[in-house]
Design a protein around this motif. Structure first.
Motif, PDB file in Angstrom:
ATOM      1  N   THR A 103       1.229  -1.173  -0.167  1.00  6.73           N
ATOM      2  CA  THR A 103      -0.115   0.040  -0.185  1.00  6.73           C
ATOM      3  C   THR A 103       1.030   1.414  -0.340  1.00  6.73           C
ATOM      4  O   THR A 103       0.948   1.944  -0.903  1.00  6.73           O
ATOM      5  CB  THR A 103      -1.067   0.080   0.927  1.00  6.73           C
ATOM      6  OG1 THR A 103      -1.848  -1.092   1.263  1.00  6.73           O
ATOM      7  CG2 THR A 103      -1.711   0.727   1.153  1.00  6.73           C
ATOM      8  N   ASP A 106       1.612   1.951  -3.652  1.00  2.00           N
ATOM      9  CA  ASP A 106       1.158   2.603  -4.386  1.00  2.00           C
ATOM     10  C   ASP A 106       0.683   4.178  -3.854  1.00  2.00           C
ATOM     11  O   ASP A 106       0.802   4.319  -4.955  1.00  2.00           O
ATOM     12  CB  ASP A 106      -0.503   2.211  -3.976  1.00  2.00           C
ATOM     13  CG  ASP A 106      -0.438   0.404  -3.978  1.00  2.00           C
ATOM     14  OD1 ASP A 106      -0.052  -0.142  -5.148  1.00  2.00           O
ATOM     15  OD2 ASP A 106      -1.516  -0.372  -3.905  1.00  2.00           O
ATOM     16  N   GLU A 110       2.426   7.006  -6.314  1.00  3.34           N
ATOM     17  CA  GLU A 110       1.342   8.232  -6.941  1.00  3.34           C
ATOM     18  C   GLU A 110       1.553   9.280  -6.680  1.00  3.34           C
ATOM     19  O   GLU A 110       1.836  10.343  -7.183  1.00  3.34           O
ATOM     20  CB  GLU A 110       0.333   7.999  -6.323  1.00  3.34           C
ATOM     21  CG  GLU A 110      -1.077   7.140  -6.077  1.00  3.34           C
ATOM     22  CD  GLU A 110      -2.729   7.193  -6.054  1.00  3.34           C
ATOM     23  OE1 GLU A 110      -2.779   8.479  -5.937  1.00  3.34           O
ATOM     24  OE2 GLU A 110      -3.026   5.739  -5.892  1.00  3.34           O
ATOM     25  N   TYR A 146      -4.240   7.670   1.950  1.00  5.66           N
ATOM     26  CA  TYR A 146      -3.545   7.124   2.799  1.00  5.66           C
ATOM     27  C   TYR A 146      -2.214   7.390   4.128  1.00  5.66           C
ATOM     28  O   TYR A 146      -2.555   5.688   4.834  1.00  5.66           O
ATOM     29  CB  TYR A 146      -2.192   7.004   1.591  1.00  5.66           C
ATOM     30  CG  TYR A 146      -2.779   6.427   0.356  1.00  5.66           C
ATOM     31  CD1 TYR A 146      -2.106   5.032   0.189  1.00  5.66           C
ATOM     32  CD2 TYR A 146      -2.678   7.074  -0.165  1.00  5.66           C
ATOM     33  CE1 TYR A 146      -2.255   4.513  -0.850  1.00  5.66           C
ATOM     34  CE2 TYR A 146      -2.664   6.590  -2.109  1.00  5.66           C
ATOM     35  CZ  TYR A 146      -2.591   5.283  -2.136  1.00  5.66           C
ATOM     36  OH  TYR A 146      -2.613   4.884  -3.099  1.00  5.66           O
TER      37      TYR A 146
ATOM     38  N   GLN B  72      -4.263  -6.695  -1.011  1.00  3.96           N
ATOM     39  CA  GLN B  72      -3.182  -6.203  -2.021  1.00  3.96           C
ATOM     40  C   GLN B  72      -2.959  -7.974  -2.669  1.00  3.96           C
ATOM     41  O   GLN B  72      -2.206  -8.611  -2.226  1.00  3.96           O
ATOM     42  CB  GLN B  72      -2.009  -5.781  -1.422  1.00  3.96           C
ATOM     43  CG  GLN B  72      -2.195  -4.399  -1.046  1.00  3.96           C
ATOM     44  CD  GLN B  72      -1.874  -3.613  -2.093  1.00  3.96           C
ATOM     45  OE1 GLN B  72      -1.715  -3.562  -3.202  1.00  3.96           O
ATOM     46  NE2 GLN B  72      -2.025  -2.551  -1.961  1.00  3.96           N
ATOM     47  N   ASP B 106       2.525  -3.349 -11.856  1.00  4.10           N
ATOM     48  CA  ASP B 106       2.896  -2.100 -12.013  1.00  4.10           C
ATOM     49  C   ASP B 106       1.830  -2.202 -13.466  1.00  4.10           C
ATOM     50  O   ASP B 106       1.949  -0.518 -14.050  1.00  4.10           O
ATOM     51  CB  ASP B 106       4.469  -2.086 -12.422  1.00  4.10           C
ATOM     52  CG  ASP B 106       5.208  -2.201 -11.213  1.00  4.10           C
ATOM     53  OD1 ASP B 106       4.161  -2.238  -9.840  1.00  4.10           O
ATOM     54  OD2 ASP B 106       6.046  -1.861 -10.587  1.00  4.10           O
ATOM     55  N   ALA B 109      -1.480  -1.042 -13.493  1.00  2.00           N
ATOM     56  CA  ALA B 109      -1.886   0.180 -12.829  1.00  2.00           C
ATOM     57  C   ALA B 109      -1.269   1.417 -13.677  1.00  2.00           C
ATOM     58  O   ALA B 109      -2.075   2.342 -13.963  1.00  2.00           O
ATOM     59  CB  ALA B 109      -0.233   0.738 -12.053  1.00  2.00           C
TER      60      ALA B 109
END
Lengths: 251, 251
Positions: A103, A106, A110, A146, B72, B106, B109
């Motif tokens: 997480t 991720d 971003e 997050y 996840q 990846d 995403a």
């Protein structure tokens, strides 16, 4: 004695490699940051170009331990952490640590895309307009989501002594430290505002920074400074002040 | 008997949940796709809102096995696969499978961000211009990079009988199938052009589709169709034909 660990990562940035460096430093591991040694970049490229045996990494970071080549940050940490004493033996805790690490990964992706929302292969200057739009939403929506989740993980771990998983410091605590440190560098205004709502995460950051080996590492030349080639970049125009932030379309 | 596996994922899209569904189907596992049952969405939301014990997931997919909650996608698969016989026991192969799965993640995403380059919380229509720019680069640079890497992994696994890791079908083969199926749906023109260069990956796709349990699953109502709410979306304007593709700035 455990075998020497070879870490391969870009030599001039913290980037994703820093999550591995922090784990190796906290454990006092016997490791070499290969690409920062003479001839090390060429050695790294041989792996990336498929000219070495073992699993070919698509990108750094990767580590070599004995004959095993391991890539992808969360996978590297999941592999190394039990060997370095940075996660509990119990499977439930290892699985929870992994989901937190993924997480965090991720979130890191971003953050990267705030300065490269269109393509990594284009200059920031060629996607600045899109970067402003994306960064405004990261700050308004994604960081609270997050970081609020990490704060909640800490709150739920009631006997955790302030750590994310179990009762002792694990590799995901080091990663959470790194994320907050990076956000403070990249988005000082936005992060300062957010920190009022995440006191446990701020305390965790400070507890990690104060760990003896981490403190030595952070003060050493081995800790590369944040810069504008890494993932956490400080572009003032992306760290909007509150007045600007209100202009973000709300939905 | 192994405990029943509860899968939690959005009930109307393949999305990231599909990588888990494929593994459960291939293994003939005893599982429930909870959010597709009556009252299941409310049950899923309780976990996401932190109103259930166990590790709180930030987002679906997640699974519950006994009292353990695992989130996840790559972590779920890393946890389930040894239990389902979908990865070898040897650590080297499990680590290699994980790094392939994370690299596929990846790519997934990046595919998502072609239609949402600015924010998941904004409509596609509000980021269409940026989407065209990002999709053009995905097609020109990123897909060749990722799919070429998967092709190379297959080529290097010389005694692998056409599978990515070891000598038998593992969960990462199912995931590679899903990626190619999704790309064919989302970017039919671009994918058709690319497939000439990835014959091993195309053969792997077909071998997975022909596996008895997968074939039954794909023909069943349990396999949701691709659609424009998922990750792989077909927007013709993002699947440029060669003439348009040439307009992409080259660097």
């Amino acid at each position: 004695m455990s075998p020497r660990i070879e870490l391969y990562y870009w030599p001039t940035i913290q980037g994703r490699g820093e999550f591995v460096r922090l784990a190796l430093e906290e454990a006092g591991a016997h490791y070499v940051d290969v690409a920062r040694t003479k001839g090390g970049m060429a050695a790294m490229m041989r792996f990336l170009e498929g000219r070495e045996p073992g699993a070919r990494p698509l990108a750094p970071p990767f580590v070599k331990v004995g004959r095993l080549v391991v890539s992808q940050t969360a996978n590297i940490l999941g592999y190394l952490a039990p060997r370095l004493g940075l996660v509990a033996e119990a499977e439930a805790q290892r699985v929870e640590a992994c989901q937190i690490q993924l997480t965090i990964a991720d979130l890191v992706a971003e953050v990267h895309d705030t300065h490269h929302p269109i393509a990594s292969s284009l200059y920031y200057e060629d996607q600045k307009k899109e970067a402003r739009r994306r960064a405004a939403i990261l700050v308004a929506e994604r960081l609270p989501r997050y970081l609020g989740w990490l704060e909640d993980v800490l709150e739920r771990n009631v006997r955790g002594n302030g750590w994310l998983v179990g009762r002792t410091c694990s590799y995901v605590d080091l990663s959470a430290f790194q994320v907050l440190a990076g956000l403070r560098y990249a988005f000082p205004n936005a992060t300062a505002r957010l920190e009022r709502r995440i006191p446990r995460l701020v305390a965790l950051h400070d507890a990690v920074a104060a760990r003896p080996r981490i403190a030595v590492y952070l003060a050493s030349g081995r800790r590369l400074p944040f810069n504008e080639q890494g993932i956490f970049r400080h572009y003032p125009e992306l760290d909007a002040r509150p007045a600007q932030r209100r202009a973000v379309k709300e939905r």
